[in-house]
Scaffold this motif. Sequence first.
Motif, PDB file in Angstrom:
ATOM      1  N   GLY A 502      20.657 -17.277   2.706  1.00 45.01           N
ATOM      2  CA  GLY A 502      20.234 -17.652   4.048  1.00 45.01           C
ATOM      3  C   GLY A 502      18.815 -18.167   4.058  1.00 45.01           C
ATOM      4  O   GLY A 502      18.461 -19.076   4.808  1.00 45.01           O
ATOM      5  N   ILE A 503      17.979 -17.567   3.236  1.00 40.31           N
ATOM      6  CA  ILE A 503      16.619 -18.016   2.961  1.00 40.31           C
ATOM      7  C   ILE A 503      16.387 -17.849   1.458  1.00 40.31           C
ATOM      8  O   ILE A 503      17.218 -17.261   0.756  1.00 40.31           O
ATOM      9  CB  ILE A 503      15.567 -17.186   3.735  1.00 40.31           C
ATOM     10  N   ALA A 504      15.267 -18.353   0.965  1.00 41.34           N
ATOM     11  CA  ALA A 504      14.932 -18.190  -0.458  1.00 41.34           C
ATOM     12  C   ALA A 504      13.585 -17.482  -0.566  1.00 41.34           C
ATOM     13  O   ALA A 504      12.528 -18.124  -0.475  1.00 41.34           O
ATOM     14  CB  ALA A 504      14.883 -19.540  -1.155  1.00 41.34           C
ATOM     15  N   PRO A 505      13.578 -16.152  -0.751  1.00 41.32           N
ATOM     16  CA  PRO A 505      12.317 -15.423  -0.892  1.00 41.32           C
ATOM     17  C   PRO A 505      11.538 -15.912  -2.114  1.00 41.32           C
ATOM     18  O   PRO A 505      12.121 -16.174  -3.174  1.00 41.32           O
ATOM     19  CB  PRO A 505      12.764 -13.971  -1.071  1.00 41.32           C
ATOM     20  N   LEU A 506      10.222 -16.023  -1.954  1.00 38.53           N
ATOM     21  CA  LEU A 506       9.361 -16.472  -3.052  1.00 38.53           C
ATOM     22  C   LEU A 506       8.553 -15.325  -3.637  1.00 38.53           C
ATOM     23  O   LEU A 506       8.604 -15.075  -4.842  1.00 38.53           O
ATOM     24  CB  LEU A 506       8.410 -17.574  -2.567  1.00 38.53           C
ATOM     25  N   TYR A 507       7.796 -14.631  -2.786  1.00 42.40           N
ATOM     26  CA  TYR A 507       6.960 -13.545  -3.308  1.00 42.40           C
ATOM     27  C   TYR A 507       6.560 -12.583  -2.200  1.00 42.40           C
ATOM     28  O   TYR A 507       6.651 -12.900  -1.015  1.00 42.40           O
ATOM     29  CB  TYR A 507       5.707 -14.093  -3.992  1.00 42.40           C
ATOM     30  N   HIS A 508       6.123 -11.408  -2.636  1.00 44.65           N
ATOM     31  CA  HIS A 508       5.577 -10.390  -1.741  1.00 44.65           C
ATOM     32  C   HIS A 508       4.066 -10.402  -1.939  1.00 44.65           C
ATOM     33  O   HIS A 508       3.578 -10.274  -3.058  1.00 44.65           O
ATOM     34  CB  HIS A 508       6.157  -9.015  -2.054  1.00 44.65           C
ATOM     35  N   GLN A 509       3.353 -10.529  -0.862  1.00 42.22           N
ATOM     36  CA  GLN A 509       1.939 -10.842  -0.950  1.00 42.22           C
ATOM     37  C   GLN A 509       1.033  -9.661  -1.257  1.00 42.22           C
ATOM     38  O   GLN A 509       1.181  -8.566  -0.722  1.00 42.22           O
ATOM     39  CB  GLN A 509       1.473 -11.487   0.352  1.00 42.22           C
ATOM     40  N   VAL A 510       0.096  -9.911  -2.138  1.00 41.68           N
ATOM     41  CA  VAL A 510      -1.068  -9.065  -2.338  1.00 41.68           C
ATOM     42  C   VAL A 510      -2.261  -9.969  -2.065  1.00 41.68           C
ATOM     43  O   VAL A 510      -2.400 -11.012  -2.696  1.00 41.68           O
ATOM     44  CB  VAL A 510      -1.141  -8.495  -3.769  1.00 41.68           C
ATOM     45  N   GLN A 511      -3.088  -9.616  -1.100  1.00 35.75           N
ATOM     46  CA  GLN A 511      -4.234 -10.454  -0.742  1.00 35.75           C
ATOM     47  C   GLN A 511      -5.503  -9.906  -1.369  1.00 35.75           C
ATOM     48  O   GLN A 511      -6.026  -8.886  -0.932  1.00 35.75           O
ATOM     49  CB  GLN A 511      -4.404 -10.535   0.769  1.00 35.75           C
ATOM     50  N   PRO A 512      -6.011 -10.547  -2.411  1.00 39.02           N
ATOM     51  CA  PRO A 512      -7.277 -10.091  -2.990  1.00 39.02           C
ATOM     52  C   PRO A 512      -8.459 -10.594  -2.181  1.00 39.02           C
ATOM     53  O   PRO A 512      -8.461 -11.724  -1.690  1.00 39.02           O
ATOM     54  CB  PRO A 512      -7.254 -10.720  -4.386  1.00 39.02           C
TER      55      PRO A 512
END
Length: 541
Positions: A502-512
């Motif tokens: 249905g969607i294409a997940p890319l990544y789970h974010q870590v914000q440095p």
Amino acid sequence: MNLKTLVKLGAVGAASAFFLAACGNQSKESNSKYINWQTNAQLPTLDASKANDNLSFAMLNNSNEGLLINAKNNKVNPGVAKSYEVSKDGKTYTFHLRHSNWSNGKPVTAKDFVYGWQRTVNPKTASQYSYLFDHVQNADAISKGKAPASALGVKAQGDYTLVVTLSQPQSYFKYLVTMAPFLPQSESVVNKYGSSYGTNSDDMVYNGPFKMTGWKGTNDTWTLQKNNKYYNASKIKVAGVKYTVQKDANTALNQYETGAADESFLSGAQQVGKYKGSKELVNQKIASTFYLEFNEKKNPELKNADLRKALSLAVNRKEYINNTLGDGSIPAVGYVSPGMSKRNGKDFTQYAGTSTGVSYNLSEAKKLWAKGLKEVGKKSVDYAVLSDDTDAGKKTTEFLETALGQLPGLKVSAQNVPFKTRIARSLSGQFDILVNAWGADFPDPISFLSLFTTDGSYNNGKWSNAQYDQLVKNAENKDSNNAAKRWDDMVKAEKILMDNQGIAPLYHQVQPQVVKPRVHGVQYFPTGSPIDFRDATLSNK
């Protein structure tokens, strides 16, 4: 919440300190009492009913306060409500409000919550977040125009008691009332400013630890100024937080390193690597997922699952994370972010996680692409990939342009536009492939999964699956009081979404980011509003 930027925050003694500073070096002294913060996107709105992004939520939740406020470890603390009770059947919440004031000196009452909630659910307001009220009695009928906003199950009993009636129990309701759409709003102020309400910092009123100043609606600087009318103003130890928009990561870091800013977001392996091991480095973990949405309404051929799967399989997520982002983010393990919700000691992703929908296999992608084109009767297609005009956004579209361009018969172009424009085009369906993101509003998988029901207000690509719809509905309705069944509903829904791409997940974010040693007490939250400055302090370091 749409995740496009990373930004959460009357004493005589304080007045005396400022007076003494004026006798000496006023500029240096006053600046030392402010935190200087940076963000990489312009602020869209201060209207709690219309906010739908992290930056707006962060500013609203630092300048205003709801019934409850976020706390560490998925807990909540008293806010305007000093206490509350829940009925045995879980359907009635009674909040007891403390005596507090707006920044104009007028009292904050239960009627302000009633008005704010009714305004948000009113279809005329066109709030993207009105769905969060779906368990409040009559909210669904109101959203469909079958009942007036006044029918919403929220009532004021006098000035300082608020009673909320739910249509059915909702285990995470206490988290919802910490969020911007549930903030109180002054009816007299909204009426006074009309269409300009929330479009600049002057045409607003505030009841939180800070008030906004200096925001004209389009400029790149503003200040969260200490609100001396706040009931707990004596506990706020900084004069405020000065915000500056810096879209370019190199400029932002230069501002930090020259001392013009107390904080800078980091972008790319080089910047992150420079501060590896430093005490100034803060890796902000966010319950979020960046993903690709495919516009099935604008491009009907994308209803073909083989084409969607081919597009996903063509993306090498590890290469993208390591070589393009380089910020410590995690390749997607599915749609729902890991580390947010557990059952029997196991993370949701351990139950629902699957390589389907997040794998890289270019040869298989080419086979499925050829198969899909044949099925839809096309030999070639042209798609534009839409994202923000930030440094990370440009790097992302550049990577995807190359990765997706490997599929025979596909011509890919990049579209990078300002944040506000990207949001507007997302919501109006003006895209082919959209780089989108979602940050969980509260620590429960349904915060992610509710987006992609057929009628979901953030289902921009218009993917639809009846079984998925039913499972999400079950989790929110008939199984809401059965924790095990509800969990299974959500696990099955996640797997359907991934199996059907249905969607294409890319990544789970870590914000440095890097933060100066003189700044202390800034709180970060993985869900809801991401940052809180109410406990911040400054030292002389």
